[in-house]
Design a protein around this motif. Structure first.
Motif, short mmCIF file in Angstrom:
data_model
loop_
_atom_site.label_atom_id
_atom_site.label_comp_id
_atom_site.label_asym_id
_atom_site.label_seq_id
_atom_site.Cartn_x
_atom_site.Cartn_y
_atom_site.Cartn_z
N GLY A 659 0.82 -1.21 0.00
CA GLY A 659 0.00 0.00 0.00
C GLY A 659 0.85 1.26 0.00
O GLY A 659 0.52 2.25 -0.67
N ILE A 660 1.97 1.22 0.75
CA ILE A 660 2.89 2.37 0.77
C ILE A 660 3.47 2.60 -0.62
O ILE A 660 3.51 3.73 -1.13
CB ILE A 660 4.00 2.12 1.79
N ALA A 661 3.96 1.53 -1.27
CA ALA A 661 4.60 1.67 -2.57
C ALA A 661 3.62 2.15 -3.63
O ALA A 661 3.98 2.92 -4.53
CB ALA A 661 5.22 0.33 -2.98
N ARG A 662 2.35 1.72 -3.54
CA ARG A 662 1.37 2.10 -4.56
C ARG A 662 1.10 3.60 -4.56
O ARG A 662 0.65 4.14 -5.57
CB ARG A 662 0.07 1.33 -4.32
N ASN A 663 1.38 4.28 -3.45
CA ASN A 663 1.22 5.73 -3.43
C ASN A 663 2.15 6.42 -4.43
O ASN A 663 1.92 7.55 -4.83
CB ASN A 663 1.52 6.27 -2.03
N HIS A 664 3.24 5.74 -4.81
CA HIS A 664 4.21 6.32 -5.74
C HIS A 664 4.11 5.69 -7.12
O HIS A 664 5.05 5.77 -7.91
CB HIS A 664 5.63 6.09 -5.19
N MET A 665 2.97 5.06 -7.44
CA MET A 665 2.91 4.25 -8.65
C MET A 665 3.16 5.06 -9.92
O MET A 665 3.80 4.58 -10.86
CB MET A 665 1.54 3.55 -8.74
N ALA A 700 -3.21 -3.09 3.14
CA ALA A 700 -2.67 -2.19 2.11
C ALA A 700 -3.24 -0.79 2.26
O ALA A 700 -2.52 0.21 2.10
CB ALA A 700 -2.96 -2.74 0.72
N ALA A 701 -4.54 -0.71 2.60
CA ALA A 701 -5.16 0.61 2.80
C ALA A 701 -4.50 1.34 3.97
O ALA A 701 -4.30 2.56 3.92
CB ALA A 701 -6.65 0.45 3.03
N GLY A 702 -4.15 0.60 5.02
CA GLY A 702 -3.47 1.23 6.15
C GLY A 702 -2.14 1.84 5.74
O GLY A 702 -1.78 2.95 6.18
N GLY A 703 -1.38 1.13 4.88
CA GLY A 703 -0.13 1.69 4.40
C GLY A 703 -0.33 2.89 3.51
O GLY A 703 0.42 3.88 3.58
N SER A 704 -1.36 2.85 2.66
CA SER A 704 -1.59 3.96 1.73
C SER A 704 -2.04 5.23 2.42
O SER A 704 -1.92 6.32 1.86
CB SER A 704 -2.64 3.54 0.69
N LEU A 705 -2.57 5.12 3.65
CA LEU A 705 -3.01 6.31 4.39
C LEU A 705 -1.87 7.08 5.03
O LEU A 705 -2.05 8.22 5.47
CB LEU A 705 -4.02 5.89 5.47
#
Length: 805
Positions: A659-665, A700-705
């Motif tokens: 989720g963290i990495a997808r923020n930089h997709m 994943a949502a927790g990481g993306s937040l």
């Protein structure tokens, strides 16, 4: 208040004490002299070393307070009294040496600060050392006393700034905390630690100044102390309101100045113009004193100037405390005149370093790197004075340094302000084109999404338009800046056109170094577009060109790119490992290549089952991303850490990192080759299947937040915790050792030295690793250069890269 200051541990001095004890036990050495500015801890080091000698040998210690010795008769009597020589007759000076030798002794002469013009006292010291061959002498002084059978050790302040390790474990910070807690201050918070570290750096690592500052921590918080110390000169470090007990420091500085002639005093004043370390030619350019080299030597001798020999050139700097003291005593008009001379020097240096050649299009020149702090000061002054020509030249000189060290927002702001000033000031198209080109590239380095590319487009197109009818080499420089913005773009068509134009233009101009660079960048663009044949062909030509030019930087860059291509493309080539390329990039100071190759080195280690090495590479990358605030750089090591989490069975942790990495997709799609992106997506699908869709999506949502900074800090903490629980592993690296031994003219020990040279070690580091002296290392390197027919370290690294090929 004095007890805590006297009883705090001797932080950061264990190695120095050990050296003193070793020197005192070295055959043929009778006297060891410790010199340094007041407050660096000479007496405390001498006291600790003497106690260790007394514990570990049969010698008894005779401690002499030499500060009160005004003549040879008092000197002899004081030594005899400290050594407890009964019935001493002051008329029997010629027998003092024999009396000392009657028992094993160490005589400590603390504060032997006699006037250098007092030949009588110096001669008496020499005679006594001569007449007592079995006695050992330890002397502390502000200036060197060179006598036969003696060794000199210069005591430096505690390390500051880039010192390795956690903040709390740095010697200066430890010392501050020891003193502050001993006087009743609360234990420091994490924010306090940052301020304490800044205070230590502001005080130049001087232990006495640190202890004095820390002793006031019940009245002033660390951040308040820092703000007080950052006031304009005259600084409150010399004011009774904050640190009233600095008379020893002031007296020591004034004593050192009193030993100088007018020429040397003038140079000392002129050196206050500089903010950072400088080579001697910078001092010569700003100062008009005669014999600048001789004057600098004397200033180093009396510890008013520090000399640093660790880089390619010896650099000189004023300890912060000395600088403040001298500035406070300098007339305001003299300070203004000195500032103007400094500004002229900075602009002339920047002009010279960037006017000829092509190197600044891709890397910073050594001359600029050394004096970066001073050129930055000059740039700020130019902007404040609305001087567009000076600001533009300084930006073109400094921007490559900022790019190589990870671009900060403040750097982008300085270039943007300079571009605006140049536009309003009707500057020459050449300078305006280069500044806009650098603005585009630095903006691309900070880009975090499609919206941030609008400013990049504007600056890049403006630079290209301005350079269209300029000199071909300058056009190449602007094209290089434009092409390198490609890392931020998914649509690369216009950049490929720029690269094709540049390859043709560089070929027509015979600019082989530029041609090789554009071949590398063209290969990268082709790789991102999925054209592996073109990518491999361009990269191989660039590598061959680098080897032909004997350019270690070009060679390691092209080799690094080839290593990132699929093995099906490079199967006919014998390439170094990613870890070897990382070591070579460090040796060549190719920071961009290092950033590029840390993730592949991590993946390579992971494929070999070396989780520890993989995590160490990831931690370095994450720390660089955190320190520069370039959060997208944290995405790739986050992906690697997610793979390790899967390997260790931590599927929720892996999903959170996905989720963290997808923020930089968006940026990852521009940065990573298609195969890497496809692999990441496959990993996400596999973990989602294994964990279950609901649990995966929630993690994943927790990481993306998380914000980018929060996410980087979280992954870094995870990696450090993992590292603490992993078994030590052999370090990756090497230069193809077994094959190299078979075909090189070097001995096995010389190959050891070459391997450490490739790793970027200094002579001192090599000596420590191999258990030999730095002088022996110097002999080995001279032999290596002679056998290989090379001129120095860079060419040796290039040879090692060819051997590994």
């Amino acid at each position: 208040m004095s007890d805590p200051l006297d009883s705090t541990p001797l932080r950061g001095r264990t190695g120095v004490v050990r050296r003193v004890v070793e020197q005192l036990g070295t055959p043929g050495v009778r006297l060891v002299s410790l010199t340094g500015l007041a407050g660096v801890g000479k007496t405390r080091i001498a006291r600790t070393a003497a106690a260790r000698v007394e514990d570990e040998t049969e010698r008894t210690v005779a401690w002499v307070d030499a500060t009160q010795l005004l003549g040879t008769e008092l000197f002899d009597a004081a030594v005899a009294r400290a050594a407890r020589i009964a019935g001493w007759d002051s008329t029997a000076a010629d027998r003092l040496g024999a009396a000392l030798d009657a028992a094993p002794r160490l005589v400590v002469l603390d504060g032997f600060d006699v006037d250098p013009a007092d030949d009588e006292m110096h001669d008496r010291l020499t005679e006594l050392v001569r007449d007592a061959p079995t006695t050992r002498f330890l002397l502390t002084a502000r200036t060197p006393h060179r006598v036969p059978w003696g060794r000199l050790l210069r005591i430096e302040p505690l390390p500051t700034g880039d010192a390795a390790g956690e903040l709390r474990s740095r010697p200066g910070v430890e010392l501050f905390i020891d003193v502050s807690t001993s006087v009743g201050a609360a234990a420091p918070t994490d924010d306090d630690l940052l301020a304490i570290d800044a205070v230590v750096e502001r005080l130049g690592g001087n232990p006495l100044a640190i202890r004095l500052a820390a002793s006031r921590s019940t009245t002033f918080s660390p951040s308040t102390l820092l703000s007080l110390l950052d006031r304009p000169s005259p600084n409150p470090i010399f004011a009774s309101g904050v640190l009233p007990d600095t008379s020893e420091l002031r007296t020591s500085i004034d004593w050192g100045i009193a030993q100088l002639d007018q020429n040397q005093v003038s140079l000392l004043r002129d050196l206050t113009a500089f903010r950072g370390p400088i080579p001697v030619d910078a001092a010569e350019a700003v100062s008009d004193v005669e014999d600048c080299i001789g004057a600098v030597s004397q200033l180093v001798d009396v510890h008013l100037v520090d000399a640093d020999h660790t880089g390619p050139l010896t650099t000189f700097s004023l300890p912060p405390i000395v600088r403040e003291h001298v500035v406070s005593a300098t007339d305001s008009q003299d300070r203004i005149d000195l500032r103007l001379r400094h500004q002229r020097w900075a602009v002339e240096l920047a002009t010279k370093e960037t006017a000829a050649g092509t190197g600044e299009a891709h890397t910073a020149t050594p001359g600029v790197r050394i004096v970066e702090a001073d050129l930055l000061t000059a740039l700020r002054r130019a902007l404040e004075a609305d001087d567009p020509a000076a600001a533009g030249v300084l930006v073109v000189a400094l921007a490559p340094v900022w790019l190589s060290e990870l671009t900060q927002d403040i750097h982008v702001d300085l270039v943007r302000r300079t571009a605006r000033l140049l536009e309003t000031g009707r500057a020459a198209d050449e300078l305006l084109a280069l500044v806009h080109g650098w603005l585009a590239l630095l903006l691309a380095e900070r880009a975090v999404g499609p919206n941030s590319l609008d400013d990049v487009d504007v600056a890049r197109l403006r630079a290209l338009d301005l350079s269209r009818h300029l000199d071909p080499i300058l056009r190449l420089r602007v094209l290089a800046l434009a092409v390198r913005t490609g890392r931020a773009y998914v649509e690369r068509g216009p950049l490929i056109e720029c690269c094709d134009e540049a390859i043709q233009l560089a070929s027509n101009q015979g600019a082989e170094d530029f041609l090789a660079r554009f071949e590398i960048w063209g290969g990268m663009l082709a790789h991102q577009e999925g054209d592996l044949d073109r990518a491999g062909g361009l990269a191989q030509r660039a590598r061959e060109r680098g080897l032909h030019l004997d350019d270690a930087s070009l060679t390691v860059t092209a080799t690094a790119f080839l290593r990132t291509l699929p093995e099906t493309t490079t199967c006919d080539l014998k390439l170094p490992s990613a870890a070897q390329i990382v070591a070579s990039a460090r040796a060549c100071d190719e920071q961009r290549v290092l950033l590029w190759m840390l993730p592949p080195a991590s993946l390579e280690a992971l494929a070999d089952g070396d989780l520890r090495a993989a995590t160490e590479y990831d931690i370095e990358m994450l720390e660089r991303a955190r320190d520069a605030g370039v959060w997208v750089l944290a995405a790739v090591p986050t992906i690697t850490q997610s793979k390790i989490a899967v390997h260790r069975g931590d599927l929720p942790g892996a999903a959170r990192m996905h989720g963290i990495a997808r923020n930089h997709m968006h940026i990852l799609e521009a940065m990573l080759p298609p195969a890497r992106l496809a692999g990441f997506r496959t990993d996400c699908d596999d973990v989602r299947t294994s964990l279950g869709a609901g649990a995966y999506d929630e993690a994943a949502a927790g990481g993306s937040l998380l914000s980018p900074s929060e996410a980087t800090i979280e992954v870094l903490a995870h990696a450090r915790q993992l590292l603490a629980h992993l078994e030590p592993s052999d370090s990756a690296g090497g230069v193809g050792r077994r094959d190299e031994e078979q075909r090189s003219p070097l001995t096995a020990r010389e190959l050891d030295v070459v391997e450490l040279l490739v790793a970027g070690d200094s002579n001192k580091d090599i000596a420590r690793h191999l258990g030999i002296s730095p002088k022996t290392v110097m002999h080995h390197t001279s032999s290596i250069y002679r056998k290989l027919g090379v001129r120095g370290r860079a060419e040796t690294v290039a040879w090692a890269m060819r051997q590994a090929a």
